[in-house]
Motif scaffolding. Sequence first.
Motif, short mmCIF file in Angstrom:
data_model
loop_
_atom_site.label_atom_id
_atom_site.label_comp_id
_atom_site.label_asym_id
_atom_site.label_seq_id
_atom_site.Cartn_x
_atom_site.Cartn_y
_atom_site.Cartn_z
N ASN A 1 48.15 55.62 31.12
CA ASN A 1 49.20 55.76 32.13
C ASN A 1 50.60 55.41 31.62
O ASN A 1 51.54 55.29 32.40
CB ASN A 1 48.86 54.90 33.35
N PRO B 1 37.24 50.89 38.09
CA PRO B 1 36.20 51.37 39.04
C PRO B 1 35.61 50.24 39.90
O PRO B 1 35.65 49.07 39.52
CB PRO B 1 35.13 51.96 38.11
N LYS B 2 35.07 50.62 41.00
CA LYS B 2 34.42 49.68 41.92
C LYS B 2 33.16 49.13 41.28
O LYS B 2 32.42 49.84 40.62
CB LYS B 2 34.09 50.41 43.22
N LYS C 1 51.66 50.74 32.90
CA LYS C 1 50.80 50.93 34.06
C LYS C 1 49.34 50.86 33.64
O LYS C 1 48.94 51.53 32.68
CB LYS C 1 51.10 52.27 34.73
N SER C 2 48.57 50.06 34.34
CA SER C 2 47.17 49.86 33.98
C SER C 2 46.31 51.06 34.36
O SER C 2 46.72 51.93 35.14
CB SER C 2 46.64 48.60 34.66
N ASN C 3 45.12 51.10 33.82
CA ASN C 3 44.14 52.12 34.19
C ASN C 3 43.52 51.78 35.54
O ASN C 3 43.56 50.63 35.99
CB ASN C 3 43.03 52.21 33.14
N LYS C 4 42.93 52.77 36.18
CA LYS C 4 42.20 52.52 37.42
C LYS C 4 40.89 51.80 37.06
O LYS C 4 40.18 52.22 36.15
CB LYS C 4 41.90 53.84 38.13
N GLU D 1 37.31 48.89 44.06
CA GLU D 1 38.09 49.68 43.09
C GLU D 1 39.55 49.23 43.10
O GLU D 1 40.12 48.97 44.16
CB GLU D 1 38.00 51.17 43.44
N GLN D 2 40.14 49.14 41.91
CA GLN D 2 41.54 48.74 41.81
C GLN D 2 42.36 49.91 41.27
O GLN D 2 42.08 50.41 40.17
CB GLN D 2 41.68 47.54 40.87
N PRO D 3 43.34 50.37 42.03
CA PRO D 3 44.18 51.48 41.57
C PRO D 3 45.10 51.01 40.42
O PRO D 3 45.29 49.81 40.22
CB PRO D 3 44.99 51.83 42.81
N PRO D 4 45.66 51.95 39.67
CA PRO D 4 46.60 51.57 38.60
C PRO D 4 47.77 50.77 39.17
O PRO D 4 48.27 51.08 40.27
CB PRO D 4 47.08 52.92 38.06
N LYS D 5 48.19 49.78 38.44
CA LYS D 5 49.34 48.98 38.89
C LYS D 5 50.25 48.65 37.70
O LYS D 5 49.81 48.65 36.55
CB LYS D 5 48.88 47.71 39.59
#
Length: 231
Positions: free
Chosen positions: A158, A98-99, A93-96, A105-109
């Motif tokens: 994550n 930031p915008k 799972k990637s890190n969040k 902003e990209q949430p963890p995926k």
Amino acid sequence: KVNTMKLSVSFKFMIVFALFFMVFALAVGINLYSNMYKDKIQEGIEKSEIALTPISSVAEVAVSGANIMKLRSSDVKAIFKASKVLYVYIDGKSNKIPKTIFAPEQPPKRISFEYKSEKQMLTKQQADKLVSKINSSSKQSLLVKNFLVVKRKLNIKNGGKIVAIFDASYINSIFSNVISLLLKIFLPAIIVGIIIMVLVTKYLLKDLGVVSKILSTDMRNLTKQMNVKSN
């Protein structure tokens, strides 16, 4: 009768020697095979751990940064080929992110990636079964037939993991190596043992023949004396 007795005793000596040698060689062979097997497995695990180090480093950067294209690059493929890995499965799972002024902003995926070597030693179905098997196991490495399966956690915020499958067909050569080694060690010993056995047997049977002749002569003399007395 003496000759027959000699042959019988010689044959018995040979049977005893053969049985003793077979039991001894079997015990040595089993112990040797076990030690060589363990050493080969340990050597394979150590080599796989070394090969996984650069792969893990790249995977951690790619997954944490949600950059799956990095894993698909020619540079990373070159690392896979150099490691001689047959199959790699990366999941995490990637890190969040930031915008920025350029992107929201990209949430963890979740990032999932797999690589399969061009060598036709492992099918996709086999790889999936092996990955599933080690994921359900508490062990970090498994030997399944001709494949060594290794898993490692990714050191990212994550969480993530990497599973790699390596060729372990070198295990098949252990048996022939043990047989070859036993022949090199024991063949000269067999020849020397047979020579010693023959010489010892001849020496023992020589004395036995002398005793038999004496007893035979005494019996004939005794028979003659008894015949004379009866007359």
